[in-house]
Design an enzyme around this catalytic site. Structure first.
Site, mmCIF file in Angstrom:
data_model
loop_
_atom_site.group_PDB
_atom_site.id
_atom_site.type_symbol
_atom_site.label_atom_id
_atom_site.label_comp_id
_atom_site.label_asym_id
_atom_site.label_seq_id
_atom_site.Cartn_x
_atom_site.Cartn_y
_atom_site.Cartn_z
ATOM 1 N NE ARG A 178 39.534 5.094 -8.455
ATOM 2 C CZ ARG A 178 38.922 6.232 -8.710
ATOM 3 N NH1 ARG A 178 38.778 7.129 -7.779
ATOM 4 N NH2 ARG A 178 38.477 6.475 -9.917
ATOM 5 N NE ARG B 142 42.865 5.843 -9.216
ATOM 6 C CZ ARG B 142 43.048 4.650 -8.653
ATOM 7 N NH1 ARG B 142 43.245 4.536 -7.378
ATOM 8 N NH2 ARG B 142 43.034 3.564 -9.399
ATOM 9 N N PRO B 143 39.190 10.447 -12.022
ATOM 10 C CG PRO B 143 39.330 11.597 -14.046
ATOM 11 C CD PRO B 143 40.152 11.126 -12.883
ATOM 12 C CB ILE B 144 34.504 7.180 -13.112
ATOM 13 C CG1 ILE B 144 33.289 7.954 -12.592
ATOM 14 C CG2 ILE B 144 35.282 6.570 -11.968
ATOM 15 C CD1 ILE B 144 32.186 7.033 -12.068
ATOM 16 C CG ASP B 145 36.545 11.398 -17.667
ATOM 17 O OD1 ASP B 145 37.230 10.819 -16.789
ATOM 18 O OD2 ASP B 145 37.048 11.854 -18.708
ATOM 19 C CB ILE C 147 49.540 6.280 -14.927
ATOM 20 C CG1 ILE C 147 50.433 5.440 -15.835
ATOM 21 C CG2 ILE C 147 48.099 5.801 -14.878
ATOM 22 C CD1 ILE C 147 49.829 4.842 -17.024
ATOM 23 C CG ASN D 88 44.647 -4.309 -9.416
ATOM 24 O OD1 ASN D 88 44.089 -4.176 -8.327
ATOM 25 N ND2 ASN D 88 45.589 -3.481 -9.845
HETATM 26 C C1 UD1 Z 1 43.684 0.294 -12.209
HETATM 27 C C2 UD1 Z 1 44.325 -0.486 -11.093
HETATM 28 C C3 UD1 Z 1 45.398 0.342 -10.416
HETATM 29 C C4 UD1 Z 1 46.396 0.891 -11.425
HETATM 30 C C5 UD1 Z 1 45.682 1.587 -12.574
HETATM 31 C C6 UD1 Z 1 46.636 1.990 -13.695
HETATM 32 C C7 UD1 Z 1 42.528 -1.912 -10.304
HETATM 33 C C8 UD1 Z 1 41.554 -2.218 -9.225
HETATM 34 N N1 UD1 Z 1 43.292 -0.835 -10.120
HETATM 35 O O1 UD1 Z 1 43.044 1.415 -11.611
HETATM 36 O O2 UD1 Z 1 46.064 -0.502 -9.484
HETATM 37 O O3 UD1 Z 1 47.235 1.812 -10.782
HETATM 38 O O4 UD1 Z 1 44.690 0.707 -13.138
HETATM 39 O O5 UD1 Z 1 47.300 0.883 -14.170
HETATM 40 O O6 UD1 Z 1 42.639 -2.628 -11.280
HETATM 41 N N2 UD1 Z 1 41.198 8.067 -16.028
HETATM 42 C C9 UD1 Z 1 40.440 9.098 -16.507
HETATM 43 N N3 UD1 Z 1 39.095 8.912 -16.635
HETATM 44 C C10 UD1 Z 1 38.486 7.742 -16.310
HETATM 45 C C11 UD1 Z 1 39.272 6.679 -15.832
HETATM 46 C C12 UD1 Z 1 40.644 6.883 -15.699
HETATM 47 O O7 UD1 Z 1 40.950 10.173 -16.818
HETATM 48 O O8 UD1 Z 1 37.265 7.632 -16.466
HETATM 49 C C13 UD1 Z 1 42.658 8.240 -15.887
HETATM 50 C C14 UD1 Z 1 43.126 8.009 -14.459
HETATM 51 O O9 UD1 Z 1 42.998 9.181 -13.662
HETATM 52 C C15 UD1 Z 1 44.566 7.616 -14.700
HETATM 53 C C16 UD1 Z 1 44.496 6.798 -15.981
HETATM 54 O O10 UD1 Z 1 43.297 7.237 -16.633
HETATM 55 O O11 UD1 Z 1 45.361 8.753 -14.935
HETATM 56 C C17 UD1 Z 1 44.453 5.307 -15.781
HETATM 57 O O12 UD1 Z 1 43.430 4.989 -14.872
HETATM 58 P P1 UD1 Z 1 42.704 3.582 -14.858
HETATM 59 O O13 UD1 Z 1 43.401 2.647 -15.782
HETATM 60 O O14 UD1 Z 1 41.239 3.775 -15.060
HETATM 61 O O15 UD1 Z 1 42.934 3.115 -13.351
HETATM 62 P P2 UD1 Z 1 41.976 2.233 -12.472
HETATM 63 O O16 UD1 Z 1 41.200 1.299 -13.306
HETATM 64 O O17 UD1 Z 1 41.246 3.105 -11.513
#
Ligand code: UD1
Length: 434
Positions: free
Chosen positions: A92, A121-124, A329, A23
């Site tokens: 992703r 897992r949105p990217i908003d 999470i 990661n």
């Molecule tokens: C990264 C890690 C993953 C880990 C996660 C949480 C990498 C490649 N992956 O994933 O292994 O499980 O962190 O520690 O580093 N969220 C939103 N909107 C967004 C982005 C996220 O609501 O735009 C939410 C997600 O659905 C989740 C939380 O925020 O509930 C944390 O997600 P995030 O930290 O972004 O996870 P990743 O970066 O995808």
């Protein structure tokens, strides 16, 4: 398809070395796109996700050469502003290219990643961050289309309902470093992998303050220099090996484990009655006196990591009482529960949490790997179970654990891999995570 066979109930003893962090490596690879030259990353694990990221970088014009744990990325040909669905759905973290595309090429067309085995897992938050810097973002036909003309520093908060986003923090940082003016990211993720990205970007010439804190301030610069950089060790792989020692009542020295990256896990292991010794070169797990029931709740760093929840649950299956596992999470991240129950675990599901009633023994069974960390939990359960465990769909494990079977065999596990036919295309490309 490959499968892993484990004859359980063997006490693990010996020394094992952690590989570089997946990661951390993924955003560092993408950050190499920010400098118009040749960068080299060292201590990069040889994993499927890393290969996928190499393909992503090649598809946007970079040249990528891998030699062992070293990857050289020549970003001089970076000229493509599109990351297609076929690429992003495989992993992703491919959406990390959005930041460099906006910062260096002024526009981006990147597929939305879609669903995932561990829940929505949105990217908003990524997109809000870019908008706060003046990008014009719209969603069309499953793609994010972003125009970066006139982008400038802005202020934002990247803390969502489930805590701060690692991905959004990394992605936004990679644009902010090259955007004129001052950007302030509040609610920034504090995971060690984000800190690594900040440190590498600063060595490339970026001006970021606040590393490892929840507020990052970035003063945009006009260009960055290529770099040679070594990634940190993988805290999730390290934690999985510590739990492998613990679940088999073994004595295992995990070289390269960073206690400063694993405090929450180590505290819970100690609470569970596991012997832990912190040494200059790593962490050693020693036999305790059984496994105490222990409640855990996943939280953003420095809290208990969601990426260790499934593996810790495998340990708790053998505890002398009931434990509660709460997932904050990814509240739906319990796909491993059904498979653990097929091995004799006693788990009652609630909303976003599970009650794990410890049992005296687990028994080997054919089980299905379903996502990366859930699969690691099945390996741990198999190590502790009586009889043979057969794990199918091991390509999930290969996304994030370098030679896990060989490493565990070297410390006494009876674990073998049988190589089967090529996996079906649909299985090879499904989006899974973490
Ligand atoms: C990264 C890690 C993953 C880990 C996660 C949480 C990498 C490649 N992956 O994933 O292994 O499980 O962190 O520690 O580093 N969220 C939103 N909107 C967004 C982005 C996220 O609501 O735009 C939410 C997600 O659905 C989740 C939380 O925020 O509930 C944390 O997600 P995030 O930290 O972004 O996870 P990743 O970066 O995808």
């Amino acid at each position: 398809m490959d499968r892993i066979l484990i004859e359980g109930r063997r006490c693990l003893n010996g020394e094992i070395t952690v590989s570089g962090s997946k990661n951390a490596a993924l955003p560092l690879m993408v950050a190499c796109l920010l400098a118009d030259g040749v960068s080299t990353l060292r201590n990069v694990p040889q994993l499927r996700d890393v290969q996928t990221m190499s393909s992503v970088l090649q598809s946007v014009g970079a040249k990528v050469v891998t030699e062992g744990d070293r990857i050289t990325i020549d970003a001089r040909g970076f000229n493509t502003t599109e990351a297609p669905y076929d690429m992003v759905r495989r992993m992703r973290a491919s959406v990390y290219v959005l930041g460099p595309m906006l910062a260096r090429l002024g526009q981006a067309r990147v597929s939305l990643p879609g669903g995932c085995a561990i829940g929505p897992r949105p990217i908003d938050l990524h997109l809000c961050g870019f908008e706060a810097m003046g990008a014009k973002v719209r969603i069309e036909g499953g793609y994010v289309i972003a125009e970066g003309e006139g982008m400038r520093g802005g202020e934002m908060n990247l803390e969502g309902t489930h805590g701060s986003s690692v991905g959004a923090t990394c992605n936004v940082l990679m644009a902010a470093v090259l955007v004129p003016g001052r950007t302030v990211i509040r609610g920034a993720a504090r995971e060690p992998e984000v800190g690594e990205l900040v440190r590498m970007l600063n060595l490339m010439g970026a001006r970021i303050t606040g590393a490892d804190s929840s507020t990052l301030e970035i003063e945009g610069v006009s260009s960055l220099q290529p770099i040679v950089y070594s990634t940190i060790s993988d805290r999730i792989e390290a934690g999985t090996f510590l739990l492998a020692g613990a679940i088999t009542g073994g004595d295992v020295m995990v070289h390269g484990a960073r206690p400063d990256h694993m405090n929450a896990l180590l505290e819970k292991m100690i609470q569970a009655g596991i012997g832990i010794e912190v040494l200059p070169d790593g962490v050693r797990v020693k036999p305790g006196n059984g496994i105490n029931p222990t409640n855990i709740q996943t939280l953003p760093f420095p809290g208990f990591p969601t990426d260790m929840q499934a593996q810790f649950m495998a340990l708790l299956c053998m505890a002398g009482g009931d434990s509660i596992v709460r997932e904050t999470i990814y509240p739906e991240r319990f796909i491993h529960v059904a498979e653990l129950m097929r091995m004799g675990a006693n788990i009652e599901m609630g909303v976003g949490e599970a009650r794990v009633r410890g049992v005296k023994k687990l028994t080997g069974a054919p089980v299905m790997a379903s996502d990366l960390r859930a699969s690691a939990a099945l390996v741990l359960a198999g190590l502790a179970a009586e009889g043979t465990t057969e794990i199918l769909r091991v390509y999930h494990i290969d996304r994030g654990y370098e030679h896990i079977d060989a490493k565990l065999a070297a410390i006494g596990a009876k674990i073998t891999r049988e190589t089967g036919e090529q996996q079906p295309v649909a299985a090879a490309t499904e989006t899974t995570s973490s």
